[in-house]
Design an enzyme around this catalytic site. Structure first.
Site, PDB file in Angstrom:
ATOM      1  N   ASP A  74       8.424  -1.230  -6.734  1.00  0.00           N
ATOM      2  CA  ASP A  74       9.467  -0.210  -6.678  1.00  0.00           C
ATOM      3  C   ASP A  74       9.802   0.213  -8.106  1.00  0.00           C
ATOM      4  O   ASP A  74       9.990  -0.630  -8.979  1.00  0.00           O
ATOM      5  CB  ASP A  74      10.701  -0.813  -5.990  1.00  0.00           C
ATOM      6  CG  ASP A  74      11.880   0.142  -5.968  1.00  0.00           C
ATOM      7  OD1 ASP A  74      11.655   1.363  -6.087  1.00  0.00           O
ATOM      8  OD2 ASP A  74      13.014  -0.349  -5.810  1.00  0.00           O
ATOM      9  N   ASN A  76      12.322   2.676  -8.816  1.00  0.00           N
ATOM     10  CA  ASN A  76      13.652   3.280  -8.994  1.00  0.00           C
ATOM     11  C   ASN A  76      14.796   2.511  -8.332  1.00  0.00           C
ATOM     12  O   ASN A  76      15.893   3.044  -8.149  1.00  0.00           O
ATOM     13  CB  ASN A  76      13.638   4.731  -8.481  1.00  0.00           C
ATOM     14  CG  ASN A  76      13.333   4.792  -6.994  1.00  0.00           C
ATOM     15  OD1 ASN A  76      13.000   3.771  -6.386  1.00  0.00           O
ATOM     16  ND2 ASN A  76      13.462   5.962  -6.411  1.00  0.00           N
ATOM     17  N   ASP A  78      15.398   1.513  -5.308  1.00  0.00           N
ATOM     18  CA  ASP A  78      15.870   1.735  -3.928  1.00  0.00           C
ATOM     19  C   ASP A  78      15.289   0.711  -2.950  1.00  0.00           C
ATOM     20  O   ASP A  78      15.513   0.801  -1.748  1.00  0.00           O
ATOM     21  CB  ASP A  78      15.564   3.171  -3.467  1.00  0.00           C
ATOM     22  CG  ASP A  78      14.069   3.437  -3.325  1.00  0.00           C
ATOM     23  OD1 ASP A  78      13.263   2.550  -3.694  1.00  0.00           O
ATOM     24  OD2 ASP A  78      13.715   4.526  -2.852  1.00  0.00           O
ATOM     25  N   ASP A  82       6.790   2.492  -4.481  1.00  0.00           N
ATOM     26  CA  ASP A  82       6.539   3.929  -4.614  1.00  0.00           C
ATOM     27  C   ASP A  82       5.342   4.182  -5.527  1.00  0.00           C
ATOM     28  O   ASP A  82       4.780   3.257  -6.126  1.00  0.00           O
ATOM     29  CB  ASP A  82       7.799   4.649  -5.121  1.00  0.00           C
ATOM     30  CG  ASP A  82       8.443   3.914  -6.285  1.00  0.00           C
ATOM     31  OD1 ASP A  82       7.706   3.584  -7.238  1.00  0.00           O
ATOM     32  OD2 ASP A  82       9.666   3.647  -6.253  1.00  0.00           O
ATOM     33  N   ASP A 151      -5.682   6.690   3.777  1.00  0.00           N
ATOM     34  CA  ASP A 151      -5.660   6.492   5.217  1.00  0.00           C
ATOM     35  C   ASP A 151      -5.629   7.855   5.893  1.00  0.00           C
ATOM     36  O   ASP A 151      -4.906   8.749   5.447  1.00  0.00           O
ATOM     37  CB  ASP A 151      -4.386   5.724   5.587  1.00  0.00           C
ATOM     38  CG  ASP A 151      -4.653   4.544   6.492  1.00  0.00           C
ATOM     39  OD1 ASP A 151      -5.161   4.772   7.588  1.00  0.00           O
ATOM     40  OD2 ASP A 151      -4.337   3.410   6.086  1.00  0.00           O
ATOM     41  N   ASP A 253      -7.947   5.773  10.653  1.00  0.00           N
ATOM     42  CA  ASP A 253      -7.074   4.918  11.456  1.00  0.00           C
ATOM     43  C   ASP A 253      -7.317   5.120  12.951  1.00  0.00           C
ATOM     44  O   ASP A 253      -7.330   6.265  13.424  1.00  0.00           O
ATOM     45  CB  ASP A 253      -5.620   5.280  11.138  1.00  0.00           C
ATOM     46  CG  ASP A 253      -4.625   4.425  11.886  1.00  0.00           C
ATOM     47  OD1 ASP A 253      -4.508   3.245  11.535  1.00  0.00           O
ATOM     48  OD2 ASP A 253      -3.980   4.943  12.820  1.00  0.00           O
ATOM     49  N   GLU A 307     -11.779   2.132  11.298  1.00  0.00           N
ATOM     50  CA  GLU A 307     -11.110   0.909  11.730  1.00  0.00           C
ATOM     51  C   GLU A 307     -11.554   0.547  13.150  1.00  0.00           C
ATOM     52  O   GLU A 307     -11.571   1.400  14.031  1.00  0.00           O
ATOM     53  CB  GLU A 307      -9.598   1.153  11.728  1.00  0.00           C
ATOM     54  CG  GLU A 307      -8.809  -0.041  12.204  1.00  0.00           C
ATOM     55  CD  GLU A 307      -7.388   0.314  12.646  1.00  0.00           C
ATOM     56  OE1 GLU A 307      -7.124   1.472  12.993  1.00  0.00           O
ATOM     57  OE2 GLU A 307      -6.558  -0.605  12.650  1.00  0.00           O
ATOM     58  N   HIS A 374      -2.773  -5.258   6.612  1.00  0.00           N
ATOM     59  CA  HIS A 374      -1.341  -5.068   6.872  1.00  0.00           C
ATOM     60  C   HIS A 374      -0.972  -5.257   8.346  1.00  0.00           C
ATOM     61  O   HIS A 374       0.200  -5.161   8.684  1.00  0.00           O
ATOM     62  CB  HIS A 374      -0.940  -3.664   6.408  1.00  0.00           C
ATOM     63  CG  HIS A 374      -1.605  -2.612   7.240  1.00  0.00           C
ATOM     64  ND1 HIS A 374      -2.981  -2.409   7.212  1.00  0.00           N
ATOM     65  CD2 HIS A 374      -1.123  -1.750   8.164  1.00  0.00           C
ATOM     66  CE1 HIS A 374      -3.300  -1.453   8.068  1.00  0.00           C
ATOM     67  NE2 HIS A 374      -2.191  -1.035   8.657  1.00  0.00           N
ATOM     68  N   ASP A 375      -1.952  -5.468   9.197  1.00  0.00           N
ATOM     69  CA  ASP A 375      -1.679  -5.696  10.618  1.00  0.00           C
ATOM     70  C   ASP A 375      -1.849  -7.162  11.001  1.00  0.00           C
ATOM     71  O   ASP A 375      -1.782  -7.504  12.179  1.00  0.00           O
ATOM     72  CB  ASP A 375      -2.646  -4.863  11.481  1.00  0.00           C
ATOM     73  CG  ASP A 375      -2.405  -3.369  11.349  1.00  0.00           C
ATOM     74  OD1 ASP A 375      -1.251  -2.966  11.102  1.00  0.00           O
ATOM     75  OD2 ASP A 375      -3.383  -2.598  11.500  1.00  0.00           O
TER      76      ASP A 375
HETATM   77  C1  GLC Z   1      -3.738   1.088  12.976  1.00  0.00           C
HETATM   78  C2  GLC Z   1      -2.942   0.691  11.769  1.00  0.00           C
HETATM   79  C3  GLC Z   1      -1.630   0.144  12.221  1.00  0.00           C
HETATM   80  C4  GLC Z   1      -0.897   1.210  12.982  1.00  0.00           C
HETATM   81  C5  GLC Z   1      -1.744   1.769  14.107  1.00  0.00           C
HETATM   82  C6  GLC Z   1      -1.179   3.048  14.627  1.00  0.00           C
HETATM   83  O1  GLC Z   1      -4.066   0.004  13.782  1.00  0.00           O
HETATM   84  O2  GLC Z   1      -3.662  -0.207  10.989  1.00  0.00           O
HETATM   85  O3  GLC Z   1      -0.840  -0.318  11.163  1.00  0.00           O
HETATM   86  O4  GLC Z   1       0.288   0.675  13.509  1.00  0.00           O
HETATM   87  O5  GLC Z   1      -3.058   2.058  13.709  1.00  0.00           O
HETATM   88  O6  GLC Z   1      -1.370   4.078  13.715  1.00  0.00           O
HETATM   89 CA    CA Z   2      11.337   3.192  -4.829  1.00  0.00          CA
END
Ligand code: GLC
Ligand code: CA
Length: 603
Positions: A74, A76, A78, A82, A151, A253, A307, A374-375
């Site tokens: 981050d 700034n 918040d 970013d 993405d 995605d 993906e 991230h999933d």
């Molecule tokens: C993909 C992304 C996931 C998102 C989903 C819907 O699986 O990796 O984070 O929630 O698509 O877009």
């Molecule tokens: Ca920020």
């Protein structure tokens, strides 16, 4: 293959209760480690020339670093990461040796699903900054020889996208056919399940036009209608817009779900657990991809990765067989799916899955190698041992694995430090729409809360989304404000600043492993051969390219193991990588320490 939706399991858990289990904490100091190869100086700041060399197939030789912008840095105060924050950390990225950064979505979004619900594909999310910040970031990456992959989220948009606002307002809107509608006068629409939806129902009734719209993710993520050529052209134009800005590719995605039969025939046998597979690979999917390739990708030296493409290796090959002119590479969910529904997993399953996928692409096609994103929960908490005694060694082992397999490694930010799953005290600590909606459903159904939270702690996507741990100052140096998602309390000892100083750290091992991969093409292109498939603790394989052969031996266990060298394999030099300081004893067997990972050339 498992559900190609997220294996966060949080969602499934609302109805599927998991077995309990646990891991007791114990402590012992991390071992130190010798640099057994040309050490990469930490934080080497040599700046590459601005021009980006892009040989054909560059995406095979790169290492991808997946960067979750909301949680990286981050700038700034918040509490939200970013673009300026990322720009301030580019020398760090450079010091890792990664060649490509994949940024999770940074487009305008109401953030129902952290940016995977896009309301304007050509704008930057204001929380993340401005287009000028983006241009600066791209310039800074390219100046350091780092490519940028974005993405592309086009199975659905946000319900706040201008297209959808217009489409839902009237049945005669020019954007009506950008989405899927079921008019109420036709009765209840055929059953379709949704992930993230509180009722698991993929149809949402919308009063203004007395119709239902389809959303296979949350109700704020209406599915786009790819049968409509106008929609497809819009997507092509969006792709060109970003490629013309100079980005280097796209991660597509949920693309396996874009193709649908707009008549929505009944799907007998559709259940809560098989729906994702049932939606996968619909009609015209490959026509759409070939069109994208012809209209857009073939005009740029861009990388494209899908993906979760394909329910099996045969289907996956259709996406990446070069003769078909679709995408460059795919990543499957079967690897991260191992152990997704229980507290333990079997190494033999992991070996079987990775070996199967490797052989499917041995002759043609290309795949991504990953153990987390991230999933998913943190890879060290899932596949390694995140107790203090073993965390560092097992994180180094997992990074060794990622960086010595054939395929393009995808390293998720924080895994280069061995960041672990976090601690969440209750539903209020979670931010993920999947967790929140699964909990709402659980409450409605009076489900087993203890089992739900046990599983959520282990598998929630928020585990991998906690802020990056830069240093031991407040909020791990991520923000001066209040972070949008709590920092993992272990930041005090587990952070980048501390690891940067320590040549034996997970971080410096990661840098060395990348350097070794770049030095030895056998690790990129060499043939993979699994050894001792049935061994429940050791994952061993060779990689061979021409006359060069290297042996990778990974002790996937918290106990020491001796592993007899197969006949005919004789170490022919010092290890290129070893996550323990001790030299390997010469002899017919390797005596391996807990989570020891050794990469050694062999004759
Ligand atoms: C993909 C992304 C996931 C998102 C989903 C819907 O699986 O990796 O984070 O929630 O698509 O877009
Ligand atoms: Ca920020």
């Amino acid at each position: 293959m498992r559900s190609p939706f997220l294996s966060s399991s949080a969602f499934r858990l609302a109805t599927v209760m998991l077995l309990a289990g646990g891991s007791a904490a114990c402590s012992q100091n991390a071992k130190t480690e010798t640099a057994t190869t040309a050490a990469t100086p930490p934080a080497a700041a040599t700046t590459a020339p601005a021009a980006l060399a892009k040989p054909a197939d560059w995406w095979k030789e790169t290492v991808v670093y997946q960067l979750y912008p909301r949680s990286f840095q981050d700038s700034n105060g918040d509490g939200v990461g970013d673009l300026k924050g990322i720009s301030s950390r580019l020398d760090y990225l450079k010091s890792l040796g990664v060649g490509t950064v994949w940024l999770n979505p940074i487009y305008a979004s109401p953030n129902d699903d952290n940016g995977y619900d896009i309301s304007d594909y050509r704008q930057i999310m204001p929380e993340f900054g401005t287009m000028a910040d983006f241009d600066e970031l791209l310039k800074g990456m390219h100046a350091r020889g780092i490519k940028l992959v974005m993405d592309l989220v086009v199975n659905h948009s946000s319900d706040e996208h201008a297209w959808f606002k217009s489409a839902r307002a009237s049945r005669t809107s020019p954007y009506r056919d950008y989405y899927y509608w079921w008019p109420a006068e036709k009765g209840t629409p055929p059953k379709r399940y949704s992930t993230f939806d509180v009722k698991k129902d993929a149809w949402q009734y919308d009063a203004p036009t007395k119709s239902y719209y389809l959303h296979i993710f949350s109700k704020k993520q209406p599915d786009l209608n790819w049968n409509n050529p106008k929609l497809r052209q819009e997507v092509h134009a969006i792709m060109r817009y970003w490629l013309d800005k100079g980005i280097d590719g796209f991660r597509m995605d949920a693309f396996q779900f874009v193709a649908k039969d707009p008549s929505f025939p009944p799907m007998p046998g559709l259940t809560e657990s098989n729906y994702a597979n049932a939606y996968n690979h619909g009609p015209h999917l490959h026509d759409y991809l070939q069109e994208i390739n012809k209209e857009v990708l073939s005009h740029y030296n861009a990388m494209s990765v899908a993906e979760g493409a394909g329910r099996n290796t045969t289907e996956a090959m259709l996406f990446v067989d070069p003769a078909r002119k679709e995408l460059d590479m795919t990543y499957h969910f079967e690897g991260v799916g191992v152990g997704s529904n229980s507290d333990t997993y079997k190494l033999t399953d992991l070996k079987r899955v990775f070996t199967k996928w490797d052989s499917a692409f041995a002759q043609k096609g290309w795949q991504a190698i990953d153990l987390g994103n991230h999933d998913q929960p943190r890879m060290v908490s899932k596949f390694g041992d995140d107790r203090p005694a073993f965390r560092a060694a097992s994180a180094k082992l997992l990074n060794t694995f990622l960086l010595t397999m054939r395929g393009t490694p995808y390293c998720y930010n924080g895994d280069e430090l061995g960041m672990t799953n976090s601690t969440f005290k209750g539903i209020g600590d979670y931010r993920d729409v999947a967790a929140r909606n699964a909990y709402a459903l659980l409450r409605q159904q009076h489900g087993n809360e203890a089992a739900f939270f046990h599983s959520l702690a282990r598998f929630s996507r928020d585990n991998s989304r906690t802020p990056f741990q830069w240093d031991a100052t407040a909020h791990a140096g991520f923000t001066t404000g209040t972070p949008w998602l709590g920092v993992n309390p272990n930041y005090v000892t587990l952070n980048e600043a501390a690891q940067n100083q320590d040549s034996a750290s997970v971080l410096n091992h990661f840098r060395r492993a990348i350097a070794v991969r770049q030095q030895h093409k056998v690790l990129i292109h060499g043939q993979y051969h699994l050894l001792d498939a049935a061994n429940p603790a050791i994952y061993a394989y060779t990689r061979t390219l021409g006359a060069e052969r290297v042996l990778v031996v990974l002790n996937f266990s918290s106990a020491p193991h001796s592993w007899p060298l197969p006949a005919g394999l004789v170490p022919s030099g010092r290890p290129w990588l070893n996550n323990y300081p001790q030299a390997l004893p010469a002899g017919p067997a390797l005596a391996l320490q807990p989570w020891q990972a050794v990469v050694v050339p062999v004759r």
